[in-house]
Design an enzyme around this catalytic site. Structure first.
Site, PDB file in Angstrom:
ATOM      1  CG  ASP A   7      -2.951 -10.648  -8.876  1.00 30.43           C
ATOM      2  OD1 ASP A   7      -2.785  -9.824  -7.927  1.00 30.43           O
ATOM      3  OD2 ASP A   7      -2.398 -10.513  -9.969  1.00 30.43           O
TER       4      ASP A   7
ATOM      5  CG  MET B  52       0.878   5.993   6.632  1.00 23.61           C
ATOM      6  SD  MET B  52       0.994   4.419   5.856  1.00 23.61           S
ATOM      7  CE  MET B  52       0.495   3.376   7.144  1.00 23.61           C
TER       8      MET B  52
ATOM      9  CB  VAL C 231      -2.777  11.356  15.204  1.00 21.97           C
ATOM     10  CG1 VAL C 231      -3.658  12.473  15.369  1.00 21.97           C
ATOM     11  CG2 VAL C 231      -2.942  10.439  16.200  1.00 21.97           C
TER      12      VAL C 231
ATOM     13  CG  HIS D 136      -6.554   0.880   5.441  1.00 22.75           C
ATOM     14  ND1 HIS D 136      -6.973  -0.195   6.163  1.00 22.75           N
ATOM     15  CD2 HIS D 136      -5.517   1.368   6.392  1.00 22.75           C
ATOM     16  CE1 HIS D 136      -6.096  -0.611   6.934  1.00 22.75           C
ATOM     17  NE2 HIS D 136      -5.211   0.150   7.267  1.00 22.75           N
TER      18      HIS D 136
ATOM     19  CE1 TYR E 197      -0.922 -10.453  -3.423  1.00 22.93           C
ATOM     20  CE2 TYR E 197      -2.602  -9.222  -4.548  1.00 22.93           C
ATOM     21  CZ  TYR E 197      -1.689 -10.236  -4.544  1.00 22.93           C
ATOM     22  OH  TYR E 197      -1.201 -10.721  -5.931  1.00 22.93           O
TER      23      TYR E 197
END
Length: 729
Positions: free
Chosen positions: A296, A324, A401, A450, A660
């Site tokens: 990390d 989202m 979408v 992402h 994660y």
């Protein structure tokens, strides 16, 4: 100057009062092995001062002591048990000498006092803190337990219940809570810290405060009746087993050690702590959890390095509202970057704003924010149906979408509405970035970003470099993700990028097991209870959405036909055709009903067995080991391929992305840490038993080479030098 070491010094402050100051060369103080030895040397000098009346312990940094030096842990953990035990005994003799000074002592504590830093201040008679204090013992989160007397002193100071709550959970507390439970004696403004500490010390020296009475309970057995002890420890053990479970031995070991040491004086209790600490330090779990901490730090350091020459975006935009988009908008606004949220539908905009408001209301209910803060944050999210405000944004993330045609159209249109230097990013989960960039005039200003659902909870953001993406674009998006409180990991472009590319072979292993007659309920149970995933594959598919997985599976098959194209109808196809889309419509592998808190609760549904019978051989039993091997080998092989192909830059980044992004069990440390623990030669032997199942089970050549020499993926760690010798350092 009475004593000067590399990381601390000892000086006279005023009439008979000495100050011992931690002042390491770097930005923070750590209680590493050299500092412990240096503390011992400073005490050698202090003990010889006949005029000594009191001692003040403080730090010259913004934080008192952030803890032990975790970079030393992996090499310390390789030291033979007897030598590690000897060194712990030496370290504890240093803290005992600090505690046993024949004069009153006080710690002036600012900022962080964690782990060894907390244990150090527990050895003084008094503790005065600043309001920014965070104090606690996080060791169990690293697979170990306090080793410098924390499990002995804290219960005797706070009582068993409060101490076990901090130690077993690896918690830290703020100044107000620390004062309330007796961990510190007072809280003052930073500018009054030394002055206030000296005032307490003078009162103790003058006899107005009974410092000997304050010290005494730390040297004696815990004051608990037999009934109190039975209740306290039974409840604590039950709660720890329920929350930590069998895969994390440190919390239960810590509680059992506190229990066993309750009737002992300090020195005997410290021996028990030593005996419990040493075996924990040699567990795979400790190595894995320390590895995660170090990885990390590595990943965050890499992000800092990447962004040192770019300005963090000050205004952002999200294309596509909904859950989202609303989640991304909330996260950006919550962390101080105002955001324009655009959609073509009023209904979707309302949904996005509702999502952001819902998340803020949760913060309000928990007392984390007040109404003013809520209003302030929500006012920085601007919902729009057109492109108003896009001329001033620094970065835009598209979250429409998952359809390449739609995404290309939206991105091309947006490019004409923003400034030439504005960065565009796509929140696609599977579509190659270079394909989406083909419609853009400035592909160098475009990359993938992402996020994982739910955005506010999942730490990972994959930042995807397309063929033409510039370094500056990557740096700006990494800076924005970091500002949002996320852990960005840069990956190169391919279908599914890194996380989804390695997830779908895992799902393929699941589909093959079902095809061959395995029961999905047993697979879920084994992968959750035995391997340690937060959700089994059937449950995870239901949460992701069977329709989403069905679509993504087709994208992955097109991208990697040799391995991921299947020649049979599988369970995902069967459920998709039956309109069982998972949690979103209440029916998937499991049936879902809302519980009293309004959250979906899974239940069994016999109907699904009939649907699966059409795509499966007759039911047969598989051993737990077979299930784990058949599920994990396709994933591990794909992870290795991603490293070999340069999709992911290092084992550390791969492991952190898995932990994660997917919830890979932390006690395994990630795919490469798990592989190293197993041993590459042993892994190859296991995988070869299943290679008849197809290309997903074929071990990549690079891994075969490692196996021939039984080489690890992480650099080999040398044991620390015989640490018992530090007595004379």
């Amino acid at each position: 100057m009475l004593y000067k070491g590399d990381t601390l010094y000892l000086n006279w402050l005023e009439d008979g009062i000495a100050e011992l100051v931690f002042d390491a060369p770097g930005s923070v103080n750590k209680l590493d092995t050299a500092t412990v030895a240096s503390l011992g040397q400073a005490l050698d000098v202090l003990e010889k001062q006949p005029e000594l009346k009191g001692m003040l312990l403080r730090s010259n940094k913004a934080a008192f002591i952030v803890g032990a030096d975790i970079t030393e842990f992996l090499s310390l953990f390789l030291v033979p048990e007897e030598q590690l035990s000897q060194w712990l005994h030496f370290a504890n003799s240093v803290f005992n000498r600090l505690e046993d000074l024949p004069v009153p002592t006080i710690s002036a504590v600012n900022g962080y006092a964690l782990g060894g830093g907390c244990e150090c201040v527990l050895a003084t008679d008094y503790r005065l803190a600043t309001p920014d204090l965070r104090i606690g013992l996080p060791e169990t989160r690293l697979g170990i337990m306090p080793g410098f007397g924390g499990s002995v002193r804290m219960p005797r100071m706070l009582g068993a219940d409060s101490a076990m709550e901090i130690i077993a959970a690896g918690k830290d507390v703020g100044a107000e809570q620390a004062q309330k439970i007796g961990l510190v004696d007072g809280v003052v403004k930073p500018e009054k810290l030394v002055e206030g500490a000296l005032a307490i010390l003078r009162q103790a020296i003058n006899g107005d405060l009974d410092w000997k009475a304050k010290r005494q309970p730390k040297l004696e057995p815990l004051k608990l009746s037999k009934i109190e002890a039975t209740m306290s420890f039974t409840i604590a053990k039950g709660m720890v087993m329920q929350t930590a479970g069998k895969h994390y031995p440190a919390p239960i070991t810590a509680v059992k050690t506190i229990e066993a040491a309750a009737r002992l004086g300090r020195d005997e209790a410290l021996k028990l702590e030593n005996q419990s600490f040493v075996p924990l330090a040699h567990t795979n779990e400790a190595r894995a959890l320390v590895g995660i901490f170090l990885n990390d730090q590595f990943v965050k350091g890499k992000a800092r390095q990447l962004t040192k020459n770019v300005e963090t975006p000050k205004h952002a935009a999200v294309l596509g509202a909904g859950i989202m988009g609303g989640g991304i908008a909330y996260q950006s606004a919550w962390k101080g970057v105002p955001v324009v949220m655009k959609d073509i539908s009023e209904k979707s905009l309302t949904l996005g704003m509702t999502e952001a408001a819902k998340l803020l209301n949760k913060q309000l209910e928990r007392g984390k924010i007040d109404g003013l803060k809520l209003a302030g944050v929500i006012s920085t999210i601007q919902p729009v149906l057109e492109y108003s405000g896009f001329d001033r944004v620094d970065v835009v993330v598209e979250a429409v979408v998952e359809n390449p045609k739609v995404k290309k159209a939206v991105l091309a249109e947006t490019e004409d509405k923003v400034r030439p230097e504005t960065v565009l990013a796509s929140n696609t989960s599977t579509i190659p970035i270079s394909e989406l960039a083909s419609v853009l005039k400035r592909p160098e200003n475009f990359c993938g970003m992402h996020f994982f659902n739910p955005v506010h909870r999942m730490p990972l953001v994959e930042v995807i470099r397309g063929e033409k993406t510039s370094d500056e674009t990557i740096a700006k998006v990494v800076a924005w993700a970091s500002k949002m409180g996320k852990t960005p990991i840069v990956v190169n472009d391919c279908p599914g990028f890194f996380v989804n590319r390695v997830l779908f072979p895992y799902f393929a292993g699941f589909s093959q097991l079902l095809r061959d007659g395995a029961d999905f309920r047993k697979i879920d149970k084994v992968m959750e209870k035995q391997f340690g995933w937060p959700m089994g594959p059937a449950y995870l598919l239901d949460v992701v959405g069977i329709d989403t997985a069905h679509h993504a599976q087709a994208v992955m098959a097109a991208g990697f036909p040799q391995r991921m194209q299947k020649d049979y109808r599988d369970a995902i196809d069967a459920l998709f055709d039956a309109n069982r889309f998972g949690q979103k419509n209440g029916l998937g592998f499991w049936r879902y009903k809302e519980n009293s808190k309004g959250k979906p609760k899974k239940e069994e549904d016999a109907v699904v067995d009939g649907l699966l019978a059409d795509v499966s051989q007759p039911k047969r039993d598989f051993t737990d080991d077979e299930i784990i091997a058949r599920m994990m080998i396709p994933m591990i092989n794909e992870v290795v391929r991603c490293l070999e192909e340069g999709i992911i830059a290092s084992p550390a980044e791969a492991d952190m992305a898995l932990v994660y992004g997917l919830g890979f069990p932390p006690f395994h440390g990630g795919a490469f840490r798990w592989l190293d623990t197993l041993g590459s030669a042993r892994y190859l032997d296991m995988a070869q038993q299943y290679q008849h199942l197809g290309p997903l089970y074929e071990v990549p050549e690079g891994l075969r080479n490692k196996a021939r020499h039984n080489e690890p993926y992480y650099p080999a760690v040398e044991p620390a030098r015989p640490v018992g010798e530090l007595k004379t350092a």
